[in-house]
Design an enzyme around this catalytic site. Structure first.
Site, PDB file in Angstrom:
ATOM      1  N   SER A 214       0.793  -1.223   0.000  1.00  0.00           N
ATOM      2  CA  SER A 214       0.000   0.000   0.000  1.00  0.00           C
ATOM      3  C   SER A 214       0.833   1.284   0.000  1.00  0.00           C
ATOM      4  O   SER A 214       1.604   1.522  -0.925  1.00  0.00           O
ATOM      5  CB  SER A 214      -0.961  -0.033   1.172  1.00  0.00           C
ATOM      6  OG  SER A 214      -1.882   1.012   1.061  1.00  0.00           O
ATOM      7  N   HIS A 215       0.746   2.040   1.093  1.00  0.00           N
ATOM      8  CA  HIS A 215       1.419   3.342   1.132  1.00  0.00           C
ATOM      9  C   HIS A 215       2.884   3.235   1.555  1.00  0.00           C
ATOM     10  O   HIS A 215       3.571   4.245   1.591  1.00  0.00           O
ATOM     11  CB  HIS A 215       0.668   4.256   2.103  1.00  0.00           C
ATOM     12  CG  HIS A 215       0.561   3.656   3.476  1.00  0.00           C
ATOM     13  ND1 HIS A 215      -0.287   2.604   3.741  1.00  0.00           N
ATOM     14  CD2 HIS A 215       1.221   3.920   4.610  1.00  0.00           C
ATOM     15  CE1 HIS A 215      -0.148   2.263   5.004  1.00  0.00           C
ATOM     16  NE2 HIS A 215       0.760   3.044   5.556  1.00  0.00           N
TER      17      HIS A 215
ATOM     18  N   ASP B 198      -2.924   6.294  -3.281  1.00  0.00           N
ATOM     19  CA  ASP B 198      -1.721   5.650  -2.734  1.00  0.00           C
ATOM     20  C   ASP B 198      -1.207   4.513  -3.610  1.00  0.00           C
ATOM     21  O   ASP B 198      -1.686   4.312  -4.736  1.00  0.00           O
ATOM     22  CB  ASP B 198      -2.005   5.135  -1.311  1.00  0.00           C
ATOM     23  CG  ASP B 198      -2.952   3.946  -1.303  1.00  0.00           C
ATOM     24  OD1 ASP B 198      -3.764   3.836  -2.226  1.00  0.00           O
ATOM     25  OD2 ASP B 198      -2.863   3.130  -0.364  1.00  0.00           O
TER      26      ASP B 198
ATOM     27  N   ASP C  18      -1.570   1.255  -3.787  1.00  0.00           N
ATOM     28  CA  ASP C  18      -2.473   0.260  -4.370  1.00  0.00           C
ATOM     29  C   ASP C  18      -3.838   0.840  -4.759  1.00  0.00           C
ATOM     30  O   ASP C  18      -4.766   0.090  -5.058  1.00  0.00           O
ATOM     31  CB  ASP C  18      -2.642  -0.930  -3.426  1.00  0.00           C
ATOM     32  CG  ASP C  18      -3.208  -0.533  -2.069  1.00  0.00           C
ATOM     33  OD1 ASP C  18      -3.027   0.629  -1.656  1.00  0.00           O
ATOM     34  OD2 ASP C  18      -3.841  -1.375  -1.420  1.00  0.00           O
TER      35      ASP C  18
ATOM     36  N   ASP D  75      -6.241   2.459  -3.110  1.00  0.00           N
ATOM     37  CA  ASP D  75      -7.457   2.442  -2.289  1.00  0.00           C
ATOM     38  C   ASP D  75      -7.621   3.689  -1.426  1.00  0.00           C
ATOM     39  O   ASP D  75      -8.680   3.907  -0.848  1.00  0.00           O
ATOM     40  CB  ASP D  75      -7.557   1.160  -1.446  1.00  0.00           C
ATOM     41  CG  ASP D  75      -6.356   0.923  -0.556  1.00  0.00           C
ATOM     42  OD1 ASP D  75      -5.412   1.745  -0.599  1.00  0.00           O
ATOM     43  OD2 ASP D  75      -6.351  -0.094   0.170  1.00  0.00           O
ATOM     44  N   ARG D  76      -6.564   4.522  -1.333  1.00  0.00           N
ATOM     45  CA  ARG D  76      -6.702   5.751  -0.535  1.00  0.00           C
ATOM     46  C   ARG D  76      -6.922   6.955  -1.439  1.00  0.00           C
ATOM     47  O   ARG D  76      -6.596   6.916  -2.627  1.00  0.00           O
ATOM     48  CB  ARG D  76      -5.426   5.999   0.271  1.00  0.00           C
ATOM     49  CG  ARG D  76      -5.149   4.930   1.285  1.00  0.00           C
ATOM     50  CD  ARG D  76      -3.984   5.353   2.159  1.00  0.00           C
ATOM     51  NE  ARG D  76      -3.743   4.323   3.151  1.00  0.00           N
ATOM     52  CZ  ARG D  76      -3.135   4.529   4.310  1.00  0.00           C
ATOM     53  NH1 ARG D  76      -2.670   5.723   4.608  1.00  0.00           N
ATOM     54  NH2 ARG D  76      -2.976   3.537   5.155  1.00  0.00           N
TER      55      ARG D  76
ATOM     56  N   LYS E 210     -11.735  -0.069   0.338  1.00  0.00           N
ATOM     57  CA  LYS E 210     -11.797   1.368   0.140  1.00  0.00           C
ATOM     58  C   LYS E 210     -11.323   1.654  -1.279  1.00  0.00           C
ATOM     59  O   LYS E 210     -10.655   0.822  -1.894  1.00  0.00           O
ATOM     60  CB  LYS E 210     -10.987   2.108   1.190  1.00  0.00           C
ATOM     61  CG  LYS E 210      -9.523   1.724   1.313  1.00  0.00           C
ATOM     62  CD  LYS E 210      -8.927   2.441   2.519  1.00  0.00           C
ATOM     63  CE  LYS E 210      -7.439   2.225   2.656  1.00  0.00           C
ATOM     64  NZ  LYS E 210      -7.117   1.015   3.438  1.00  0.00           N
TER      65      LYS E 210
HETATM   66  C1  VG1 Z   1      -3.311   1.936   8.398  1.00  0.00           C
HETATM   67  C2  VG1 Z   1      -4.500   2.856   8.618  1.00  0.00           C
HETATM   68  C3  VG1 Z   1      -5.792   2.065   8.505  1.00  0.00           C
HETATM   69  C4  VG1 Z   1      -5.840   1.369   7.137  1.00  0.00           C
HETATM   70  C5  VG1 Z   1      -4.593   0.518   6.951  1.00  0.00           C
HETATM   71  C6  VG1 Z   1      -4.521  -0.109   5.581  1.00  0.00           C
HETATM   72  O1  VG1 Z   1      -3.302   0.933   9.381  1.00  0.00           O
HETATM   73  O2  VG1 Z   1      -4.402   3.506   9.853  1.00  0.00           O
HETATM   74  O3  VG1 Z   1      -6.877   2.924   8.678  1.00  0.00           O
HETATM   75  O4  VG1 Z   1      -6.974   0.553   7.040  1.00  0.00           O
HETATM   76  O5  VG1 Z   1      -3.424   1.317   7.118  1.00  0.00           O
HETATM   77  O6  VG1 Z   1      -4.568   0.849   4.571  1.00  0.00           O
HETATM   78  P1  VG1 Z   1      -2.376   0.992  10.718  1.00  0.00           P
HETATM   79  O7  VG1 Z   1      -2.610  -0.287  11.425  1.00  0.00           O
HETATM   80  O8  VG1 Z   1      -0.972   1.198  10.247  1.00  0.00           O
HETATM   81  O9  VG1 Z   1      -2.850   2.187  11.477  1.00  0.00           O
HETATM   82  V1  VG1 Z   1      -3.675   0.604   3.164  1.00  0.00           V
HETATM   83  O10 VG1 Z   1      -4.119   1.779   2.033  1.00  0.00           O
HETATM   84  O11 VG1 Z   1      -2.154   0.683   3.756  1.00  0.00           O
HETATM   85  O12 VG1 Z   1      -4.071  -0.949   2.732  1.00  0.00           O
HETATM   86 CO    CO Z   2      -3.645   1.351   0.220  1.00  0.00          CO
END
Ligand code: VG1
Ligand code: CO
Length: 545
Positions: free
Chosen positions: A113-114, A278, A280, A282-283, A377
């Protein structure tokens, strides 16, 4: 072609976090590391023989290598077919869309992801179930349990599949279909939003926008939808080519990491609308001209305006937000007379509510918003939703948000992240907080803040009754303000402490302040109560969103 059963020994660190298993690329490159995890996924599944799996990722380094391994393992484990995005590309929401549309058994998303990518960056793998959503906790726990006892995995001895050429081929008895990553998703978006109105807006010569794909997976989707289908000028989407290392950037759409876009939106001749997504896809981050929309406000505003979107014309059934997300959406739900659910962090907790049609919209403070159209998302969906609102209302982003505050009050909101803290110190901090919860009740701090409740958030899923404990420390004050502390479940280095701050302001004059200024006292209180400086030695957060 021969199926081999390869002996292996377990790794002890394959516990999925908030969103799948995320580790440094070097960790995934250890012998059998990926294979162990993939076999552990398959070992938890039943009745998948002959069925379809969707596979794709955000294009980061190791994506292509992992896809070849997964294809050969899926064939050896008896899947009937794998649908894979051309070049290995599929955004997270696109995987969700494909699983649902083609009634696949499940899907594997390759992404961290990010988190940064590249040979020295992170890689990740996530399993999605047949509703298109992330595997629920009972499945991720079963996968982890498998990974601790695994002794062999199955793989087909075969050459690599050409995943760059569209079309169908065979891998042993299994069919591999390489599909265009964008088409099905773009059609879904077309079926939800008022593309005619958005097309008018984007081609009227007065309205200007920029979308930053951050060299991540959204580029091809944004190009196809915004520029090709909706007629936005060429160049509307910047950094549109997915790169294995995201161009060295951090594909996290916030004010810190999407700096190029932020600079454009805060310049003298700034466009009217800016958006980013981001790694992937989804953000989303939404910007107006010199104006930032917090993700929590965005969720509330989308809910308020839902009926301008054709797919939600009949109204929404309810809203769900993750616990740390601000309560702005609750006020809209109340006004609409629909329920608002509070779930733990992570999209997997929304799946049951969406499947049961209890909610239509969901959101998280971490730049995540989505609806019942998929079970993830969805960054571009949120961006199109905003464009649909702007096209219908003909208002600016700033007008929409400030009007919203005037109607409902403003929830000042910010998240302070303390990254890469030594794990033991972060755990001590949380343990101390937990131990002191009982004494906080009723306590008053600097005349303004009296503790109304203090607890460790626990969630009972209203659909299947499953219970998830220890989901973050919540401290609520009598004036509606809140402090939330939790440790990240997506980081790969040390621990990340997240402190979430929220304060309600009904007075329109006071709503115009900068959030950090408005939250100043609460920020100081977060340190007093959480002993952040004392426990971590840090005097300031590393990232503020
Ligand atoms: C973070 C965010 C959470 C989100 C998750 C996955 O998790 O706070 O809200 O669902 O990333 O998003 P954490 O446990 O680091 O707070 V993504 O776009 O990274 O799949
Ligand atoms: Co993501």
């Amino acid at each position: 072609m021969e199926i081999r059963t390869v002996p292996t020994t377990p790794y002890s660190d394959q516990k999925p976090g908030t969103s799948g298993l995320r580790k440094a690329v070097a960790v995934f490159q250890q012998p059998h590391y990926l294979e162990n995890f993939v076999q552990s996924i398959f070992n938890t599944l039943t009745d998948y023989q002959g069925k379809t799996l969707v596979v794709g990722g955000d294009g980061r380094y190791y994506n292509r290598t992992a896809i070849q391994v997964i294809l050969k393992m899926a064939a050896a484990n008896g899947f009937g077919k794998v649908m894979v995005g051309q070049g290995g590309i599929l955004s997270t929401p696109a995987v969700s869309c494909l699983i649902r549309k083609y009634q696949a058994f499940g899907g594997i998303v390759l992404s961290a992801s990010h988190n940064p990518g590249g040979i020295h960056g992170d890689f990740g793998i996530k399993y999605n179930v047949s509703n298109g959503g992330p595997a629920p906790e009972k499945i991720t726990e079963a996968i982890y349990a498998q990974s601790k006892t695994i002794s062999s995995y199955r793989i087909l001895e075969a050459g690599d599949v050409d995943i760059d050429r569209l079309g169908t081929s065979k891998l042993g008895d299994m069919v591999v279909e390489v599909i265009d990553p964008v088409t099905d998703y773009a059609q879904l978006m077309e079926s939800i939003f008022d593309f005619e109105r958005i097309h008018e807006l984007l081609t009227n010569g007065r309205f200007h926008m920029k979308m930053d794909a951050m060299h991540a997976v959204t580029g091809p989707y944004a190009y196809n939808i915004l520029e090709y289908r909706l007629g936005a000028p060429i160049g509307t989407v910047i950094n549109s080519k997915p790169l294995e290392d995201f161009g060295g950037g951090h594909p996290d759409p916030n004010l810190v990491y999407a700096k190029e876009l932020v600079d454009i939106l805060y310049s003298d001749d700034a466009p009217d609308f800016g958006a980013a997504s981001d790694g992937d896809g989804d953000r989303n981050m939404i910007l107006g001209r010199r104006f930032f929309v917090t993700p929590s406000d965005s969720l509330a505003i989308l809910a308020h305006y839902a009926q301008v979107v054709p797919a939600y014309r009949e109204g929404i059934k309810g809203i769900a937000r993750s616990m740390p997300t601000s309560q702005a959406a609750d006020r809209v739900a109340q006004k609409l007379g629909v329920p608002c659910y509070e779930t733990p962090t992570g999209w997997k907790f929304f799946g049951n509510l969406l499947d049961a049609d209890r909610v239509t919209l969901c959101g998280e403070e971490s730049f995540g918003t989505g609806s019942n159209h998929v079970r993830e998302k969805d960054g571009l969906w949120a961006i199109l939703f905003w464009l649909n609102i702007l096209a219908v209302t003909q208002k600016s982003v700033a007008e929409i948000v400030t009007n919203h505050w005037a109607t409902y009050g403003r929830h000042f909101y910010s998240r302070h992240d303390y990254e890469e803290i030594p794990t033991d110190r972060a755990e001590d901090l949380m343990a101390n907080l937990r131990a002191n919860l009982g004494q906080l009740q009723g306590k008053q701090f600097n005349s303004r803040y009296t503790v109304a409740y203090a607890d460790d958030f626990s969630y009972t899923d209203p659909i299947d009754g499953s219970v998830s404990r220890n989901q973050g420390i919540r401290i609520g004050f009598t004036d509606g303000s809140r402090l939330v502390y939790r440790l990240s479940g997506t980081g790969t280095k040390g621990a990340t402490l997240r402190v979430y701050l929220e304060q309600y302001e009904p007075d329109p004059y006071k709503q115009q302040q900068d959030a950090q200024t408005a939250l100043k006292d609460l920020i100081a209180l977060a340190d007093t109560i959480g002993q952040i400086t004392h426990c971590t030695g840090r005097t300031a957060p590393t990232v503020i969103t």
